[in-house]
Write an enzyme that holds these catalytic residues in place. Structure first.
Site, short mmCIF file in Angstrom:
data_model
loop_
_atom_site.label_atom_id
_atom_site.label_comp_id
_atom_site.label_asym_id
_atom_site.label_seq_id
_atom_site.Cartn_x
_atom_site.Cartn_y
_atom_site.Cartn_z
N GLU A 97 0.82 -1.21 0.00
CA GLU A 97 0.00 0.00 0.00
C GLU A 97 0.86 1.27 0.00
OE1 GLU A 97 -2.66 -3.25 1.09
OE2 GLU A 97 -0.68 -2.65 1.82
N HIS A 166 -9.35 -5.73 10.85
CA HIS A 166 -10.04 -5.54 9.56
C HIS A 166 -11.43 -4.94 9.74
CE1 HIS A 166 -7.06 -8.74 8.92
NE2 HIS A 166 -7.01 -8.33 7.67
#
Length: 374
Positions: A97, A166
């Site tokens: 990322e 998450h």
């Protein structure tokens, strides 16, 4: 029309025959109207169509992220886009990322319009330096000479059974940062209109979707389906009008608020539900106008309570409409703990419809005193 028929035919058999003849035609017309108005679209389809149309209209728009190309997106948002636009505009990236977000920001510096997809916004933590220090601050630090037209998008907040790493909501995190715009769609109309607005915007936009909404269908009008359709950034939508209490919500929580409002209506409480749509900029005018009408406020979010979106809304109302409040503001948020993995504990950690109903009743002084339930 009935009066005209009576004058021409009088009462009796002739009028009855006329009305019998009219009924099938009227029913057919009604069916046609309902069919035209009942067009439905999932949030997934809305996002996909918005990306497709903006990429078709502007060759500087491109999509990049993990599995967006060959796999057509982890949630199939980018389905069909690789075949249509090729690997130069739909880029599969490594699992890094920080790397591909930095590349996207650099591309935006050079006039391209990247759409960077995170498989979940929890992974944007790897890239937050580029989002904040490189993208959000550049326009100000360059005295307006550098625009950074980039969209960071992906699922945000709790899904189901994916644990603490998450499941976090980042709305308040990114809304804290000057230079960013933060959008939170709920319906297919929101997803389509706001994503188009985000891609066209000259500044960096954080676009927070919800995984559990991707497969949900919503009615959409012909206006929404038009390729020119676009929603204004910074404008909330009143999803349901009411007069007794205002409920503010965003993303998946809007659906919960609407369910709660329906339950409340059966008990004589008229709730106004505001879909915020935009967290930064926040539509303070719509919120305050509603509170000045209902005199009560319930804020709803699934993120952590401390320094949350609800706290900012509460302060806005205190600053601008305090004298209109007839009850303390009620704040509903996720539990102040990392998201549990166990399903029963997970349910307790995020707001539920019954929580909203109870809070609205408290605001309206309709709650049953605890002593009465003992």
């Amino acid at each position: 029309m009935l009066g005209v028929a009576r004058r021409r035919l009088g009462s009796g058999c002739a009028l009855g025959q006329l009305m019998q003849a009219l009924r099938p035609a009227a029913a057919a017309a009604a069916a046609r109207t309902y069919s035209a108005a009942a067009k439905e679209m999932t949030v997934r389809e809305a996002l996909n169509s918005a990306l497709d149309e903006e990429m078709s209209a502007d060759p500087s728009v491109f999509l990049m992220g993990e599995e967006v190309g060959e796999y057509q997106g982890a949630y199939k948002i980018s389905k069909g886009l690789l075949d249509k636009y090729g690997p130069d505009r739909v880029l599969d990236t490594p699992i890094t990322e920080a790397g591909f977000t930095g590349i996207g920001v650099g591309a935006a510096y050079q006039g391209l319009r990247p759409v960077v997809e995170f498989m979940t916004f929890n992974f944007s933590m790897q890239a937050i330096d580029h989002i904040i220090n490189s993208a959000a601050k550049s326009n100000y630090m360059s005295a307006g000479q550098i625009n950074v037209p980039i969209v960071f998008r992906g699922p945000n907040g709790a899904a189901a059974g994916v644990g603490a790493q998450h499941s976090q909501c980042y709305a308040a995190w990114y809304a804290h940062v000057p230079g960013l715009k933060v959008l939170t769609p709920y319906s297919a109309e929101d997803a389509r209109g706001l994503l188009k607005a985000a891609i066209r915007d000259p500044d960096p936009v954080v676009f927070l979707e919800n995984e559990l909404l991707y497969g949900e269908s919503f009615p959409v009008s012909a206006e929404v389906l038009d390729s020119s359709f676009c929603l204004p950034i910074g404008k909330a939508k009143i999803e349901r009008e009411g007069k007794d209490v205002t409920i503010t919500a965003f993303s998946k929580m809007v659906g919960y608020a609407l369910q709660a409002a329906e339950i409340l209506s059966k008990e004589g409480i008229s709730a106004e539900v505001i879909n915020l749509r935009s967290i930064r900029p926040l539509d303070r005018a719509t919120i305050n106008a509603s509170v000045r009408k209902t005199n009560r406020l319930v804020t709803l979010e699934e993120g952590f309570p401390q320094h949350g979106v609800g706290a900012e809304i509460c302060m806005s109302v205190v600053e601008d409409s305090f004298e209109y409040l007839d009850a303390p503001v009620e704040r509903i948020a996720g539990a102040d703990v990392p998201m549990p993995y166990a399903a029963n504990l997970e349910r307790m950690a995020v707001p539920q419809v019954e929580d909203i109903v109870r809070a609205a009743k408290r605001a309206c002084y309709r709650a049953v005193p605890m002593a009465a339930t003992a």
